[in-house]
Design a protein around this motif. Structure first.
Motif, PDB file in Angstrom:
ATOM      1  N   MET A   1       0.823  -1.178   0.000  1.00 45.91           N
ATOM      2  CA  MET A   1       0.000   0.000   0.000  1.00 45.91           C
ATOM      3  C   MET A   1       0.869   1.244   0.000  1.00 45.91           C
ATOM      4  O   MET A   1       1.819   1.327   0.757  1.00 45.91           O
ATOM      5  N   ALA A   2       0.513   2.192  -0.811  1.00 47.60           N
ATOM      6  CA  ALA A   2       1.229   3.462  -0.866  1.00 47.60           C
ATOM      7  C   ALA A   2       0.546   4.441   0.068  1.00 47.60           C
ATOM      8  O   ALA A   2      -0.578   4.859  -0.176  1.00 47.60           O
ATOM      9  N   VAL A   3       1.238   4.779   1.158  1.00 49.63           N
ATOM     10  CA  VAL A   3       0.707   5.739   2.124  1.00 49.63           C
ATOM     11  C   VAL A   3       1.681   6.904   2.193  1.00 49.63           C
ATOM     12  O   VAL A   3       2.893   6.714   2.309  1.00 49.63           O
ATOM     13  N   ARG A   4       1.136   8.103   2.116  1.00 56.22           N
ATOM     14  CA  ARG A   4       1.962   9.317   2.191  1.00 56.22           C
ATOM     15  C   ARG A   4       1.160  10.361   2.945  1.00 56.22           C
ATOM     16  O   ARG A   4      -0.062  10.380   2.885  1.00 56.22           O
ATOM     17  N   ASP A 105      -3.847   7.099   1.210  1.00 55.51           N
ATOM     18  CA  ASP A 105      -3.559   5.659   1.177  1.00 55.51           C
ATOM     19  C   ASP A 105      -4.192   5.116  -0.106  1.00 55.51           C
ATOM     20  O   ASP A 105      -5.405   5.215  -0.292  1.00 55.51           O
ATOM     21  N   GLU A 106      -3.367   4.587  -0.993  1.00 55.12           N
ATOM     22  CA  GLU A 106      -3.876   4.098  -2.287  1.00 55.12           C
ATOM     23  C   GLU A 106      -3.373   2.694  -2.556  1.00 55.12           C
ATOM     24  O   GLU A 106      -2.216   2.383  -2.283  1.00 55.12           O
ATOM     25  N   HIS A 107      -4.247   1.881  -3.090  1.00 58.89           N
ATOM     26  CA  HIS A 107      -3.814   0.569  -3.576  1.00 58.89           C
ATOM     27  C   HIS A 107      -4.754   0.088  -4.680  1.00 58.89           C
ATOM     28  O   HIS A 107      -5.928   0.442  -4.693  1.00 58.89           O
ATOM     29  N   ASN A 118       3.662  -4.163  -7.517  1.00 57.56           N
ATOM     30  CA  ASN A 118       4.925  -4.615  -6.934  1.00 57.56           C
ATOM     31  C   ASN A 118       5.635  -3.419  -6.311  1.00 57.56           C
ATOM     32  O   ASN A 118       5.093  -2.316  -6.279  1.00 57.56           O
ATOM     33  N   VAL A 119       6.844  -3.623  -5.838  1.00 56.61           N
ATOM     34  CA  VAL A 119       7.608  -2.557  -5.185  1.00 56.61           C
ATOM     35  C   VAL A 119       7.862  -1.385  -6.135  1.00 56.61           C
ATOM     36  O   VAL A 119       7.774  -0.221  -5.736  1.00 56.61           O
ATOM     37  N   GLY A 120       8.147  -1.654  -7.391  1.00 56.71           N
ATOM     38  CA  GLY A 120       8.369  -0.590  -8.372  1.00 56.71           C
ATOM     39  C   GLY A 120       7.119   0.241  -8.581  1.00 56.71           C
ATOM     40  O   GLY A 120       7.182   1.474  -8.682  1.00 56.71           O
ATOM     41  N   PHE A 121       5.981  -0.429  -8.644  1.00 54.64           N
ATOM     42  CA  PHE A 121       4.698   0.254  -8.802  1.00 54.64           C
ATOM     43  C   PHE A 121       4.428   1.156  -7.594  1.00 54.64           C
ATOM     44  O   PHE A 121       3.971   2.279  -7.731  1.00 54.64           O
ATOM     45  N   GLU A 122       4.758   0.644  -6.401  1.00 48.32           N
ATOM     46  CA  GLU A 122       4.604   1.432  -5.170  1.00 48.32           C
ATOM     47  C   GLU A 122       5.436   2.715  -5.231  1.00 48.32           C
ATOM     48  O   GLU A 122       4.990   3.770  -4.807  1.00 48.32           O
TER      49      GLU A 122
END
Length: 165
Positions: A1-4, A105-107, A118-122
């Motif tokens: 999950m991308a959280v910022r 928070d986006e996924h 994947n990690v690159g996409f994150e």
């Protein structure tokens, strides 16, 4: 999950005013060039915004639907991006002294985005969120200035540009 997250030097209500204006969505969401509400009353549950994504000479029309709204506090969206699939985007506003801590928070949910996640996409999503939160901060802080009030500066150095959680 991308959280910022980002501390924005205005009240949560000033940030909510920008989020609640469906016509301004393209001003702060990275990758969009035009937005307009198409269903319901934005940002209430099940309301939708149509937005355009420019790809060279083409413009793809996509849609974002409100899945959950706690006015002034939380906004959960489902962004539809055609063959790329859908993504859940949750935006939380927390009072932080006289300012607003915005947490995104986006996924991916479905489609190619979910399968290729994947990690690159994150990392790409993190860069997108950094820019998106910067745009949102600029719109909110400039809006307060234009209304005749100067935004108050955060007391801790470097906090206003804080990045990820």
């Amino acid at each position: 999950m991308a959280v910022r997250h980002r501390l924005i030097n205005v009240s949560p209500s000033a940030v909510w005013d920008v989020l609640a204006d469906g016509h301004r969505y393209a001003e702060w969401v990275v990758g969009t060039s035009h937005s307009e509400p198409v269903r319901g009353q934005w940002p209430h549950k099940d309301a939708a915004i149509r937005f355009q994504v420019p790809l060279g000479p083409f413009k793809l029309a996509n849609e974002t639907v409100v899945r959950r709204c706690d006015e002034g506090v939380d906004l959960e969206l489902e962004a539809h991006a055609g063959p790329l699939g859908t993504a859940r985007i949750a935006i939380e506003l927390r009072p932080w002294g006289e300012h607003c801590l915005v947490i995104v928070d986006e996924h991916p949910l479905q489609g190619a985005g979910g399968r290729l996640h994947n990690v690159g996409f994150e990392a790409v999503i993190q860069m997108r969120h950094r820019t998106m939160l910067s745009r949102l901060a600029r719109l909110c802080e400039n809006g307060v200035r234009e209304a005749g009030e100067a935004p108050r500066q955060a007391s801790a150095q470097g906090v206003a540009g804080a990045g990820h959680a």
